[in-house]
Design a protein around this motif. Sequence first.
Motif, PDB file in Angstrom:
ATOM      1  N   HIS A  12       4.245  10.103  -1.571  1.00  0.00           N
ATOM      2  CA  HIS A  12       3.042  10.873  -1.265  1.00  0.00           C
ATOM      3  C   HIS A  12       2.438  11.506  -2.513  1.00  0.00           C
ATOM      4  CE1 HIS A  12       0.175  13.394   0.792  1.00  0.00           C
ATOM      5  NE2 HIS A  12       0.663  14.444   0.150  1.00  0.00           N
ATOM      6  N   GLN A  14       6.613   6.280  -7.492  1.00  0.00           N
ATOM      7  CA  GLN A  14       5.372   5.660  -7.039  1.00  0.00           C
ATOM      8  C   GLN A  14       5.576   4.268  -6.438  1.00  0.00           C
ATOM      9  OE1 GLN A  14       6.238   7.264  -9.806  1.00  0.00           O
ATOM     10  NE2 GLN A  14       4.563   7.192 -11.259  1.00  0.00           N
ATOM     11  N   THR A  15       6.724   3.667  -6.660  1.00  0.00           N
ATOM     12  CA  THR A  15       6.982   2.334  -6.116  1.00  0.00           C
ATOM     13  C   THR A  15       7.460   2.372  -4.663  1.00  0.00           C
ATOM     14  OG1 THR A  15       9.265   2.257  -6.914  1.00  0.00           O
ATOM     15  CG2 THR A  15       7.545   1.436  -8.412  1.00  0.00           C
ATOM     16  N   SER A  16       7.793   3.557  -4.174  1.00  0.00           N
ATOM     17  CA  SER A  16       8.283   3.688  -2.798  1.00  0.00           C
ATOM     18  C   SER A  16       7.122   3.609  -1.810  1.00  0.00           C
ATOM     19  CB  SER A  16       9.002   5.029  -2.623  1.00  0.00           C
ATOM     20  OG  SER A  16       9.269   5.261  -1.256  1.00  0.00           O
ATOM     21  N   GLY A  17       7.350   2.953  -0.706  1.00  0.00           N
ATOM     22  CA  GLY A  17       6.334   2.858   0.337  1.00  0.00           C
ATOM     23  C   GLY A  17       6.059   4.177   1.029  1.00  0.00           C
ATOM     24  N   THR A  18       6.955   5.166   0.838  1.00  0.00           N
ATOM     25  CA  THR A  18       6.762   6.471   1.462  1.00  0.00           C
ATOM     26  C   THR A  18       6.301   7.535   0.460  1.00  0.00           C
ATOM     27  OG1 THR A  18       9.090   7.068   1.167  1.00  0.00           O
ATOM     28  CG2 THR A  18       8.477   6.001   3.264  1.00  0.00           C
ATOM     29  N   TYR A  54       7.768  12.736  -0.421  1.00  0.00           N
ATOM     30  CA  TYR A  54       7.773  11.475   0.310  1.00  0.00           C
ATOM     31  C   TYR A  54       7.422  11.747   1.770  1.00  0.00           C
ATOM     32  CZ  TYR A  54      10.394   9.628  -3.677  1.00  0.00           C
ATOM     33  OH  TYR A  54      10.787   9.255  -4.937  1.00  0.00           O
ATOM     34  N   GLN A  55       6.727  10.814   2.386  1.00  0.00           N
ATOM     35  CA  GLN A  55       6.427  10.932   3.814  1.00  0.00           C
ATOM     36  C   GLN A  55       7.733  10.831   4.593  1.00  0.00           C
ATOM     37  OE1 GLN A  55       3.730   7.679   4.408  1.00  0.00           O
ATOM     38  NE2 GLN A  55       2.084   8.669   3.285  1.00  0.00           N
TER      39      GLN A  55
END
Length: 150
Positions: A68, A62-66, A10-11
């Motif tokens: 990667h 994959q549903t998270s806005g962060t 994740y970012q």
Amino acid sequence: MSYRVYRVEYQVAVPDPDMPSPRYHNVIFVETGADGSGISHQVVGDLVTGMSYQSERDEAPQTSGTFHARHYLGTINESDYPARMDEVLEELPPPGKQKSFNTQTMRTEQHKMPGVFYAPGEPRPPMIKCTEWTINQAIPALIESGVLRT
């Protein structure tokens, strides 16, 4: 029956200026739901206070806005999950305090131990965060214990 296991990146919201970039928060994700949801296993915290292990229910990565990237690692037997996985991961020492505020320089700096800072130009070991814990400690321990089948 078995579950699929991934390393997910994740970012990060605020990158650490003392760590090489780009950096991503790394977790071990076990997909337990038909919708791609599951459980994230990770260390949380920071280099100033230290980190701790936690596992928590999570949506499909994959549903998270962060989100990667997602890397397939293998499978875990349903009978080994979550007890055996947590047992292996809880035995690993999480990254401890590695930085503190130096009142002489008025900066947060890497230290040898709290209150004992490195001298200018003195070699420093690499700091350990979630990425190093996940890749260098957690995944190998899970494979070695037989919990994670690659």
